[in-house]
Scaffold this motif. Structure first.
Motif, PDB file in Angstrom:
ATOM      1  N   TYR A 169      -4.071  -0.154  -0.532  1.00 54.90           N
ATOM      2  CA  TYR A 169      -3.309  -0.183   0.715  1.00 54.90           C
ATOM      3  C   TYR A 169      -4.250  -0.262   1.922  1.00 54.90           C
ATOM      4  O   TYR A 169      -4.087  -1.118   2.802  1.00 54.90           O
ATOM      5  N   ILE A 173      -4.765  -3.328   4.662  1.00 54.70           N
ATOM      6  CA  ILE A 173      -4.546  -3.091   6.087  1.00 54.70           C
ATOM      7  C   ILE A 173      -5.786  -3.499   6.888  1.00 54.70           C
ATOM      8  O   ILE A 173      -5.688  -4.072   7.978  1.00 54.70           O
ATOM      9  N   ALA A 199       1.098  -4.717   2.369  1.00 59.79           N
ATOM     10  CA  ALA A 199       1.009  -5.006   3.805  1.00 59.79           C
ATOM     11  C   ALA A 199       2.209  -5.868   4.198  1.00 59.79           C
ATOM     12  O   ALA A 199       2.065  -6.937   4.801  1.00 59.79           O
ATOM     13  N   TYR A 300       3.243   2.925   7.509  1.00 61.75           N
ATOM     14  CA  TYR A 300       2.314   2.112   8.302  1.00 61.75           C
ATOM     15  C   TYR A 300       2.565   2.328   9.800  1.00 61.75           C
ATOM     16  O   TYR A 300       1.612   2.429  10.579  1.00 61.75           O
TER      17      TYR A 300
END
Length: 307
Positions: A169, A173, A199, A300
């Motif tokens: 992850y 990002i 993402a 996020y």
């Protein structure tokens, strides 16, 4: 008038009774560089004789989709043992091009004439549809891009790697270079195509290179990309730390952060909290992949607000 599909070309590779694999036809045309790559990607030139019925990948912003068929009881192709139908396009949609590839393959199996395939290809190119009662029909608008993005299971990825999913992850990002290894092409492509889902806010599958050889031209093209998810079937890729920040060994369920990337990949308590939420969500049998993606998006946003 139907919207013009993003297809670029259709080609044909045959393996004859002497065991030779040859590029025999193309419409309209492809570059010599791309033709050599496509011959390398189709399994007909492999020495191990493993038949991969469908593979896909990307090279210099061109997607390729290769459907391979064994010839059985075809009088029209008496000197051919196998053939690969190669479609190139500007968009990522494996299910769409696998379906269209099968229709074109049935046409060629029956008639042994590329002109018949070209008729079907032009029909889809101009009208978005190929209708054929005998060989099956294909309708371009049946295949939405978002469905292609959601075809892989993010729950399977998280359940395989648990808390280490946060490494993937974070790498996505930060637009890091992720290399994935598995000796079986099908497993490699299924896993790599799912990673951009982490993402989801970008919905950018142009970072995906699911089937890369340790070939100079391919590696040089890969190096021009700022960040990517690249799949390899050759374990020798472990000897190339110059092309990855994060290495994933699918066979061993192992994730390694390269020494040069460890400082930029440093994670704190917030990252670990996000990882726990993602793992908990993925392990919930009541939650769908879509619901897990919503959890990832929400966290996020939290990460952005924290910054």
């Amino acid at each position: 008038m139907a919207e013009t599909p993003p297809m670029l070309s259709v080609g044909l590779v045959e393996k004859d009774t002497n065991g030779d694999a040859l590029w025999v036809w193309c419409y309209p045309t492809v570059t010599t560089e791309l033709r050599e790559l496509l011959l390398r990607k189709c399994c007909l030139s492999d020495e191990n004789d493993v038949l991969h019925t469908f593979v896909f990948g990307q090279f210099k912003r061109i997607w390729y989709y290769i459907t391979t068929t064994q010839v059985q009881d075809s009088t029209a192709l008496s000197k051919v043992t196998h053939f690969s139908l190669v479609l190139t396009a500007k968009d990522f949609n494996p299910e769409k091009y696998a379906s269209f590839g099968r229709v074109l393959c049935r046409m060629y199996m029956k008639y042994g004439n590329p002109a018949r395939m070209m008729e079907g290809y032009i029909s889809v190119l101009t009208n978005g549809i190929c209708q054929n009662e005998e060989n099956g029909s294909f309708l371009m608008k049946d295949y939405d891009a978002r469905k292609a993005y959601l075809a892989g299971s993010i729950k399977d990825v998280v359940n395989q790697f648990g808390m280490e999913t946060i490494i993937l992850y974070t790498a996505l990002i930060l637009k890091k270079r992720i290399v994935v290894y598995h000796p079986r092409i099908e497993a490699l492509q299924e896993f790599t195509r799912t990673l951009p889902t982490l993402a989801w806010h970008r919905q950018d599958w142009s970072i995906l290179h699911p089937y890369v050889h340790l070939n100079q031209n391919e590696l040089e093209a890969l190096k021009t990309c700022a960040g990517y998810v690249a799949g390899f079937t050759d374990l020798k890729v472990t000897d190339r730390p110059d092309i990855y920040d994060v290495f994933v060994n699918l066979v061993e369920s192992e994730i390694i952060v390269a020494p040069h990337a460890q400082e930029s990949m440093t994670m704190g308590k917030l990252h670990k909290d996000i990882g726990q939420f993602i793992v908990q969500s993925a392990s919930d049998p009541e939650k769908s992949d879509g619901q897990v993606i919503k959890v990832i998006i929400w966290h996020y946003v939290c990460l952005l607000n924290f910054k």
